[in-house]
Motif scaffolding. Structure first.
Motif, PDB file in Angstrom:
ATOM      1  N   LEU A   7       0.937  -1.296   0.012  1.00  0.00           N
ATOM      2  CA  LEU A   7       0.059  -0.112  -0.055  1.00  0.00           C
ATOM      3  C   LEU A   7       0.849   1.382  -0.032  1.00  0.00           C
ATOM      4  O   LEU A   7       0.556   2.203  -0.691  1.00  0.00           O
ATOM      5  CB  LEU A   7      -0.917  -0.128   1.073  1.00  0.00           C
ATOM      6  CG  LEU A   7      -1.952  -0.855   0.936  1.00  0.00           C
ATOM      7  CD1 LEU A   7      -2.953  -1.150   2.582  1.00  0.00           C
ATOM      8  CD2 LEU A   7      -3.006  -0.853  -0.022  1.00  0.00           C
ATOM      9  N   LEU A   8       2.036   1.235   0.821  1.00  0.00           N
ATOM     10  CA  LEU A   8       2.912   2.306   0.612  1.00  0.00           C
ATOM     11  C   LEU A   8       3.284   2.660  -0.729  1.00  0.00           C
ATOM     12  O   LEU A   8       3.357   3.786  -1.237  1.00  0.00           O
ATOM     13  CB  LEU A   8       4.077   2.062   1.801  1.00  0.00           C
ATOM     14  CG  LEU A   8       5.118   3.194   1.816  1.00  0.00           C
ATOM     15  CD1 LEU A   8       4.391   4.505   1.902  1.00  0.00           C
ATOM     16  CD2 LEU A   8       6.382   2.716   2.363  1.00  0.00           C
ATOM     17  N   LEU A   9       3.925   1.423  -1.418  1.00  0.00           N
ATOM     18  CA  LEU A   9       4.345   1.543  -2.835  1.00  0.00           C
ATOM     19  C   LEU A   9       3.406   2.120  -3.527  1.00  0.00           C
ATOM     20  O   LEU A   9       3.382   2.922  -4.567  1.00  0.00           O
ATOM     21  CB  LEU A   9       4.880   0.304  -3.192  1.00  0.00           C
ATOM     22  CG  LEU A   9       6.088  -0.136  -2.593  1.00  0.00           C
ATOM     23  CD1 LEU A   9       6.702  -1.606  -2.863  1.00  0.00           C
ATOM     24  CD2 LEU A   9       7.339   0.570  -2.952  1.00  0.00           C
ATOM     25  N   ALA A  10       2.052   1.555  -3.536  1.00  0.00           N
ATOM     26  CA  ALA A  10       0.786   1.969  -4.367  1.00  0.00           C
ATOM     27  C   ALA A  10       0.629   3.651  -4.209  1.00  0.00           C
ATOM     28  O   ALA A  10       0.345   4.197  -4.964  1.00  0.00           O
ATOM     29  CB  ALA A  10      -0.258   1.337  -3.903  1.00  0.00           C
ATOM     30  N   THR A  11       0.721   4.025  -2.914  1.00  0.00           N
ATOM     31  CA  THR A  11       0.724   5.473  -2.633  1.00  0.00           C
ATOM     32  C   THR A  11       1.765   6.433  -3.315  1.00  0.00           C
ATOM     33  O   THR A  11       1.526   7.354  -3.729  1.00  0.00           O
ATOM     34  CB  THR A  11       0.712   5.638  -0.899  1.00  0.00           C
ATOM     35  OG1 THR A  11      -0.461   4.919  -0.061  1.00  0.00           O
ATOM     36  CG2 THR A  11       0.221   7.056  -0.854  1.00  0.00           C
ATOM     37  N   VAL A  12       2.978   5.778  -3.290  1.00  0.00           N
ATOM     38  CA  VAL A  12       4.034   6.586  -4.028  1.00  0.00           C
ATOM     39  C   VAL A  12       3.698   6.716  -5.601  1.00  0.00           C
ATOM     40  O   VAL A  12       3.549   7.833  -6.180  1.00  0.00           O
ATOM     41  CB  VAL A  12       5.199   5.833  -3.813  1.00  0.00           C
ATOM     42  CG1 VAL A  12       6.227   6.490  -4.891  1.00  0.00           C
ATOM     43  CG2 VAL A  12       5.927   5.840  -2.372  1.00  0.00           C
ATOM     44  N   CYS A  13       2.925   5.727  -6.181  1.00  0.00           N
ATOM     45  CA  CYS A  13       2.657   5.748  -7.207  1.00  0.00           C
ATOM     46  C   CYS A  13       1.446   6.564  -7.681  1.00  0.00           C
ATOM     47  O   CYS A  13       1.527   7.696  -8.619  1.00  0.00           O
ATOM     48  CB  CYS A  13       2.127   4.333  -7.765  1.00  0.00           C
ATOM     49  SG  CYS A  13       3.541   3.269  -7.997  1.00  0.00           S
ATOM     50  N   GLY A  14       0.584   6.836  -6.770  1.00  0.00           N
ATOM     51  CA  GLY A  14      -0.506   7.476  -6.604  1.00  0.00           C
ATOM     52  C   GLY A  14      -0.370   8.995  -6.774  1.00  0.00           C
ATOM     53  O   GLY A  14      -0.819   9.861  -7.791  1.00  0.00           O
ATOM     54  N   VAL A  15       0.413   9.279  -5.879  1.00  0.00           N
ATOM     55  CA  VAL A  15       0.799  10.829  -5.639  1.00  0.00           C
ATOM     56  C   VAL A  15       1.638  11.115  -6.982  1.00  0.00           C
ATOM     57  O   VAL A  15       1.621  12.340  -7.315  1.00  0.00           O
ATOM     58  CB  VAL A  15       1.766  11.071  -4.232  1.00  0.00           C
ATOM     59  CG1 VAL A  15       2.113  12.403  -4.559  1.00  0.00           C
ATOM     60  CG2 VAL A  15       0.768  10.726  -3.162  1.00  0.00           C
ATOM     61  N   ALA A  16       2.702  10.483  -7.263  1.00  0.00           N
ATOM     62  CA  ALA A  16       3.515  10.819  -8.558  1.00  0.00           C
ATOM     63  C   ALA A  16       2.736  11.043  -9.821  1.00  0.00           C
ATOM     64  O   ALA A  16       2.843  12.011 -10.474  1.00  0.00           O
ATOM     65  CB  ALA A  16       4.485   9.582  -8.821  1.00  0.00           C
ATOM     66  N   VAL A  17       1.892  10.129  -9.995  1.00  0.00           N
ATOM     67  CA  VAL A  17       1.033  10.432 -11.258  1.00  0.00           C
ATOM     68  C   VAL A  17      -0.176  11.380 -11.098  1.00  0.00           C
ATOM     69  O   VAL A  17      -0.295  12.271 -12.194  1.00  0.00           O
ATOM     70  CB  VAL A  17       0.322   9.043 -11.944  1.00  0.00           C
ATOM     71  CG1 VAL A  17       1.459   8.070 -12.128  1.00  0.00           C
ATOM     72  CG2 VAL A  17      -0.767   8.473 -10.774  1.00  0.00           C
ATOM     73  N   ALA A  18      -0.472  11.743  -9.937  1.00  0.00           N
ATOM     74  CA  ALA A  18      -1.481  12.675  -9.728  1.00  0.00           C
ATOM     75  C   ALA A  18      -0.912  14.112 -10.048  1.00  0.00           C
ATOM     76  O   ALA A  18      -1.384  15.046 -10.469  1.00  0.00           O
ATOM     77  CB  ALA A  18      -1.910  12.699  -8.314  1.00  0.00           C
ATOM     78  N   SER A  19       0.541  14.172  -9.811  1.00  0.00           N
ATOM     79  CA  SER A  19       1.433  15.568 -10.334  1.00  0.00           C
ATOM     80  C   SER A  19       1.087  15.697 -11.580  1.00  0.00           C
ATOM     81  O   SER A  19       1.240  16.748 -12.083  1.00  0.00           O
ATOM     82  CB  SER A  19       2.758  15.341  -9.629  1.00  0.00           C
ATOM     83  OG  SER A  19       3.513  14.449 -10.566  1.00  0.00           O
ATOM     84  N   ILE A  20       0.842  14.836 -12.602  1.00  0.00           N
ATOM     85  CA  ILE A  20       0.844  14.926 -13.961  1.00  0.00           C
ATOM     86  C   ILE A  20      -0.567  15.028 -14.374  1.00  0.00           C
ATOM     87  O   ILE A  20      -1.136  16.028 -15.174  1.00  0.00           O
ATOM     88  CB  ILE A  20       1.367  13.744 -14.733  1.00  0.00           C
ATOM     89  CG1 ILE A  20       2.862  13.526 -14.455  1.00  0.00           C
ATOM     90  CG2 ILE A  20       1.372  14.062 -16.145  1.00  0.00           C
ATOM     91  CD1 ILE A  20       3.436  12.137 -14.865  1.00  0.00           C
ATOM     92  N   TYR A  21      -1.520  14.370 -13.586  1.00  0.00           N
ATOM     93  CA  TYR A  21      -2.747  14.174 -14.273  1.00  0.00           C
ATOM     94  C   TYR A  21      -3.809  15.375 -13.577  1.00  0.00           C
ATOM     95  O   TYR A  21      -5.026  15.399 -13.959  1.00  0.00           O
ATOM     96  CB  TYR A  21      -3.445  12.977 -14.124  1.00  0.00           C
ATOM     97  CG  TYR A  21      -2.872  11.924 -15.233  1.00  0.00           C
ATOM     98  CD1 TYR A  21      -3.302  11.927 -16.562  1.00  0.00           C
ATOM     99  CD2 TYR A  21      -1.657  11.381 -14.939  1.00  0.00           C
ATOM    100  CE1 TYR A  21      -2.672  11.122 -17.532  1.00  0.00           C
ATOM    101  CE2 TYR A  21      -1.081  10.170 -16.004  1.00  0.00           C
ATOM    102  CZ  TYR A  21      -1.701  10.248 -17.224  1.00  0.00           C
ATOM    103  OH  TYR A  21      -1.029   9.456 -18.266  1.00  0.00           O
ATOM    104  N   SER A  22      -3.599  15.666 -12.205  1.00  0.00           N
ATOM    105  CA  SER A  22      -4.478  16.869 -11.735  1.00  0.00           C
ATOM    106  C   SER A  22      -5.086  17.706 -12.535  1.00  0.00           C
ATOM    107  O   SER A  22      -6.190  18.070 -12.359  1.00  0.00           O
ATOM    108  CB  SER A  22      -3.798  17.008 -10.305  1.00  0.00           C
ATOM    109  OG  SER A  22      -3.530  16.009  -9.553  1.00  0.00           O
TER     110      SER A  22
END
Length: 419
Positions: A7-22
């Motif tokens: 879940l920690l790794l999934a959260t890292v991925c989520g925040v990283a891609v959110a920086s592009i797609y938000s």
């Protein structure tokens, strides 16, 4: 790997891609604030995608060079945060573009994170782990739409970049404290060797086939999500940023509904389910095209589309990391070059088509991209399977891919095992 680390790794991925797609949720107010016209608003998202493309080529190979990928993940998250803060403080469009490009370039931490997860997972659980970690990407792309829409409506679009930057810094610290080192599970290569290895992948049929599927898959995905906020903010609906963000929850439900795609891949069905998912992707555009008169049908189309995209995305990564266990960072990074190019194409093309010809034409564009992906899959599926001379590092044809996926499993988990 235990569930909390996944879940920690999934959260890292989520925040990283959110920086592009938000930005996709707030393109109208963000464009107005920065002086970018509606016709060219798609370039706000595409700028991050092109930065991402550069990072895939130059930064992702570092994952096969450094001995401890945890530190690389932490550094990349820190620089991503810097890009987000620059965007939040941007007084003009060029400054925001620079910040988005920097954040996008280092958001390739997603690929390093997936490679780390695949390396530390037992072969029989690799698909499941990739599925969970990759779900963070989906949460970041879709779930963040609702959160950023609410933030943008309450405190302006800049607030969402401040929040994402702060989260990125917190995650950088947690990664170093909570994740185990990889130990002696692999032998790091030199940077030049890693770049050469990455270039060599583009001459491999398996890699190119999966890459072209990813290109058209994410062009279709980008067509929906980059054009949707503009269409919903216009007549006849005139929805607010937070209301538009609610459709991200529909997409999130569809994508998380594909959580079992990793298990299907572990069972050797990655190729077959990819074809079925691509067919569903085409059908989903029939419902999505009804936006002008039905928001319910739009929601159904979004659920189906994001389910299909997640299934194919996880299957692609499972097939490629199984075929290339010795260079997971490079193969995932190379594969995501196609993803980045496709997403950028979809984002730029849909806003132009939407402004000129309306949502119906934009929907036809998305369906055309999806059809191209299915054609690539079907064409390759009809080719003969690999011959032994191709060696352990490459596989030709989808039947060859499936055999390789099956052979990576212990006998009791293979689909042809007898009770």
């Amino acid at each position: 790997m235990d569930v909390w680390r996944r879940l920690l790794l999934a959260t890292v991925c989520g925040v990283a891609v959110a920086s592009i797609y938000s930005a996709q949720t707030v393109l109208p107010p963000m464009g107005d604030s920065l002086g970018v016209s509606a016709e060219h608003a798609g370039w706000i998202v595409s700028t991050g995608q092109f930065g991402y493309l550069v990072g895939l080529v130059l930064l992702v190979p570092l994952g096969d060079v450094v001995a401890d990928r945890r530190r690389l993940i932490a550094v990349h998250m820190t620089v991503t945060a810097a890009g987000l803060f620059v965007t939040a403080a941007a007084p003009a469009a060029w400054t925001a573009f620079a910040g988005l490009a920097l954040a996008g370039m280092f958001a390739v931490v997603v690929q390093t994170t997936v490679a780390y997860a695949a390396t530390v997972s037992p072969p029989a659980e690799r698909g499941r782990t990739i599925g969970v970690v990759t779900s963070g990407v989906v949460v970041g792309i879709l779930g963040a739409r609702f959160v950023t829409g609410v933030l943008a409506q309450a405190w302006g679009w800049r607030s969402m970049y401040v929040v994402l930057g702060a989260l990125a810094l917190v995650l950088a610290a947690l990664v170093l404290r909570a994740l185990p080192p990889e130990g002696d599970t692999r032998r790091p290569a030199g940077y030049r060797q890693a770049l050469v290895s990455l270039g060599g992948l583009f001459g491999e049929r398996l890699f190119l086939t999966r890459g072209l599927i990813a290109f058209f898959l994410f062009a279709s995905f980008g067509t929906l999500w980059s054009g949707l906020s503009l269409a919903l903010a216009d007549a006849p609906w005139h929805l607010s940023e937070s209301q538009i963000g609610l459709f991200g929850i529909a997409g999130l439900a569809g994508a998380l509904g594909a959580a079992r795609s990793g298990r299907w891949a572990d069972a050797g069905r990655a190729v077959r389910v990819s074809g079925l998912a691509l067919a569903l992707l085409i059908v989903s555009w029939t419902a999505t095209a009804q936006l002008s008169w039905s928001l319910w049908l739009l929601a159904v189309g979004i659920v189906a589309l994001d389910f299909a995209v997640q299934v194919v995305h996880v299957s692609n990564q499972h097939v490629l990391t199984t075929a290339h266990p010795e260079r997971t960072s490079s193969v995932i990074g190379g594969h995501m070059v196609f993803y980045s190019l496709g997403s950028a194409l979809g984002a730029a093309a849909t806003t132009s088509v939407l402004s000129s010809h309306g949502w119906g034409a934009s929907s036809l564009l998305g369906a055309a991209f999806a059809t191209c992906a299915l054609i690539v899959w079907a064409t390759d599926a009809r080719r003969p399977a690999a011959s032994p001379r191709h060696g352990a590092g490459t596989t030709d044809g989808h039947r060859g891919e499936e055999r390789r996926s099956d052979d990576a499993l212990p006998p009791r988990l293979r689909p042809d095992a007898r009770p």
